[in-house]
Design an enzyme around this catalytic site. Structure first.
Site, PDB file in Angstrom:
ATOM      1  CD  GLU A  57      -3.008   1.250   2.112  1.00 47.60           C
ATOM      2  OE1 GLU A  57      -3.871   2.151   2.000  1.00 47.60           O
ATOM      3  OE2 GLU A  57      -3.107   0.318   2.919  1.00 47.60           O
ATOM      4  CB  CYS A 261      -7.370   3.085   3.747  1.00 53.81           C
ATOM      5  SG  CYS A 261      -7.954   2.180   5.191  1.00 53.81           S
ATOM      6  CG  ASN A 391      -9.242  -2.146   2.226  1.00 49.43           C
ATOM      7  OD1 ASN A 391      -8.494  -3.085   2.454  1.00 49.43           O
ATOM      8  ND2 ASN A 391      -9.215  -1.037   2.955  1.00 49.43           N
ATOM      9  CD  GLU A 392      -9.180  -2.323   6.909  1.00 43.13           C
ATOM     10  OE1 GLU A 392      -9.448  -1.140   7.221  1.00 43.13           O
ATOM     11  OE2 GLU A 392      -8.130  -2.882   7.241  1.00 43.13           O
TER      12      GLU A 392
END
Length: 668
Positions: A57, A261, A391-392
């Site tokens: 990331e 994120c 994602n999450e």
């Protein structure tokens, strides 16, 4: 059922290979070795061949200023206060006048190099003086150069004035000393690219790059670039060689990118759009990074795919599920309420972007997006197998509606693609429960679980996947780490990883996170590899990941290792696994002792057909420290030796250690 169906075929195939004449590929197996492998497979259960990989990331300057080898910061003058309050288009630059020269500098947008790259510098030089007038870039905390090394320079210039202009480019080290130079001459007219190579005559950790016009003129300047000539695998627009090699040395089976994120962004206008990151770098769309800096997108999807290919890792691109991060707007907490969804009208185009990505990766050169891949220099498909969606994400109706739209479209057009879903940011709780319920309803093939926990959590959850219902979706542990880079953190992760091997039929993939962090710009801890401009520091956690990944098997064999610590009952600080690699035939034992006293491991190998007298052993061992600093941990590295196979019937496991023992089937 698995072995009833495939075991006869495996045996026949292995016996066939054993009798084949020697040819290309792996050495022929002996009949006895083939029989041993088949027998051991019958004892055990299959492990995913994609089990251990890495997750990249772009946070903590992992891309720009890190893995992406570009040495010039803000090379196209696109920084702004939206990236960081104190930034502007001239951040990292300074106006340079020498030898009584003078003129003016401004940032303009009237006639850009490309509309995706609107800002450029305009130099109006009234008098060049004795040495010239121009601009100087400080790089990312300086530019690190080494004497004798070559650096590839390029710049776009639009000469507004009529006469040709002599230009000089200098690398300058301490006290402004010139450490390398390159000269060229511009021509009037449209934007032109000028290139050259600079050989450093001295080393410096804090060099700067200066571009000077040597005569009166008016010049527009954009996309100033300086790359080390020696990038990883000598790829153009490539990667920093030492950082890329440290990732390659993990031998990851897959690479997840470009984030977590980062993917769903800070608001829907900040969602990461893969199409903005391909094509000529000067035409890519840059944007604010959710981690409060800037993305040049020089490291884009083409470069990610290329890196995967270079290191033999399967690509796992992750795309937003049509919603932004629930923590958008600064609400950084589990269960944040800043999630926004693309309008349903906009979802049609967004879904097409997802489908186009698959075509970009796998389509023939005759397809629209396959042709764009070929134009970039890669006519051969990348062989994409996995695509992550979300994602999450907060489990809301907005998320579920949009995820299902994407999911249904991809399944309909590309049933060969394995979709990876998401079940929230934690190993339990509302989003986790709702996420699993939703995944079960849709029969999502793989779901992405995340957990950052204390070492004790990993030790106490070694049996987490033992009781998972096998008909459920398979699990990808996309982000996990214990909170720290001490030996105890690493050993607790190692103990947990033995359970992933034991449950490698349900856990499809796992990747420690985050991967990279710049020591001077770290926005998250812990990380696997820390670096600055000059060097890198693998953590003790790195060596745990490496020992597991390079010693991965595809069959787990239970009941081989028993552990005992005198005077103690069953202890969560003791863990072990036994796997076999069917390609090599090697049997690999991993034994973890995260406690303060030695333990005994008893390996019953007699039934596995082991004929070797000796085995190779790697031991990661040290004394625990409560000081969570890189300096305290960087000297804890694996030791290598040989061990008698006979010793494994009563192997003394050192305290605070990971032992990896690899036994070859030589002689079979």
């Amino acid at each position: 059922m698995f072995f009833k169906r495939v075991l006869p075929a495996i045996c026949m195939a292995l016996l066939f290979v054993a009798h084949m004449a020697h040819g290309q590929g792996a050495p022929a197996l002996s009949v006895k070795k083939a029989q041993t492998l088949a027998a051991n497979a019958k004892l055990g259960k299959p492990i995913s061949k994609d089990l251990f990989g890495v997750f990249f990331e772009d946070l903590s300057y992992a891309a720009d200023g890190g893995l992406y080898a570009e040495l010039i910061q803000n090379r196209s003058f696109e920084y702004s206060a939206s990236d960081r309050k104190t930034w502007n288009p001239l951040t990292a630059w300074e106006y340079t006048t020498e030898g009584f020269g003078y003129g003016t500098i401004s940032v303009e947008t009237a006639k850009p190099l490309h509309f995706n790259n609107p800002h450029y510098v305009l130099l109006n030089i009234d008098d060049a003086g004795q040495q010239g007038v121009g601009i100087t870039n400080a790089g990312y905390d300086g530019i690190c150069i080494k004497a004798g090394q070559k650096y590839d320079f390029s710049v776009y210039v639009r000469q507004v004035s009529a006469k040709p202009v002599a230009m000089q480019v200098d690398l300058r080290g301490d006290k402004g000393a010139v450490c390398g130079t390159f000269s060229f001459q511009t021509q009037a007219g449209a934007w032109r690219k000028y290139t050259g190579t600079i050989t450093a005559t001295a080393s410096s950790d804090t060099a700067r790059l200066t571009i000077l016009a040597r005569q009166r003129s008016v010049l527009a300047i954009d996309e100033v670039s300086l790359f080390p000539h020696n990038t990883f695998k000598n790829e153009a627009n490539g990667l920093r060689a030492d950082l890329a090699q440290s990732i390659a040395n993990l031998q990851p089976k897959f690479l997840r990118f470009p984030g977590g994120c980062l993917v769903h962004g800070d608001g829907i206008n900040n969602i990461y759009r893969w199409k903005n990151t391909i094509g000529p770098v000067e035409q890519r769309v840059q944007q604010r990074n959710i981690w409060n800096y800037h993305q040049s997108t020089g490291l884009g999807f083409y470069e990610y795919f290329r890196f995967c290919e270079d290191i033999g890792a399967k690509p796992l691109p992750v795309l937003a599920a049509g919603v932004s991060c629930q923590n958008s707007g600064g609400t950084w907490k589990i269960g944040g309420t800043g999630q926004k969804g693309l309008s349903l009208a906009a979802m049609k185009g967004y879904i097409q972007d997802v489908l186009d990505l698959i075509e970009y990766a796998n389509g023939p050169v005759t397809s629209v997006w396959g042709a764009k891949r070929a134009a970039a220099g890669h006519p051969k498909p990348f062989g994409l197998q996995y695509v992550g969606i979300g994602n999450e994400d907060k489990q809301t109706n907005d998320f579920r509606d949009r995820f299902k739209m994407i999911y249904d479209a991809v399944r309909a057009k590309h049933p060969e693609i394995t979709i990876v879903g998401t079940v929230g940011p934690a190993p339990s709780g509302e989003d986790y429960d709702l996420g699993w319920k939703f995944a079960d309803q849709l029969s999502v093939p793989v779901v992405d679980e995340h957990f950052y926990e204390k070492p004790e959590w990993f030790l106490k959850n070694n049996s987490r996947y033992d009781s998972y219902r096998r008909p459920k979706s398979k699990v990808y542990i996309g982000e996990y780490a214990s909170w720290g880079n001490t030996l105890i953190n690493a050993l607790s992760e190692a103990a947990f990883m033995t359970s992933l091997e034991r449950n490698g039929d349900i856990v499809q993939m796992a990747s420690y996170a985050p991967l990279l962090a710049n020591l001077k710009h770290t926005s998250w801890n812990p990380n696997l590899i820390y670096f600055d401009n000059k060097t890198l520091v693998p953590t003790v956690n790195y060596y745990v990941q490496q020992l597991f990944a390079v010693n991965q098997g595809d069959v787990y064999i239970p009941g081989i290792i028993s552990l005992n610590r005198p005077g103690a009952r069953a202890d969560s600080t003791l863990a072990a696994s036994c796997v076999q690699n069917s390609e090599t035939g090697d049997v690999i034992l991993k034994i973890v002792n995260a406690g303060p006293q030695a333990a005994t491991a008893m390996a019953k190998l007699s039934g596995l057909g082991m004929m070797a007298a000796n085995a190779k052993i790697d031991v990661l061992q040290g004394q625990p420290s409560d000081k969570n600093t890189i300096d305290q941990q960087k000297n804890i590295i694996p030791s290598h030796a040989e061990i008698s196979v006979a010793q494994l019937s009563g192997y003394v496991v050192p305290p605070y250690s990971l032992s990896v023992i690899r036994i070859s089937l030589k002689g079979n």
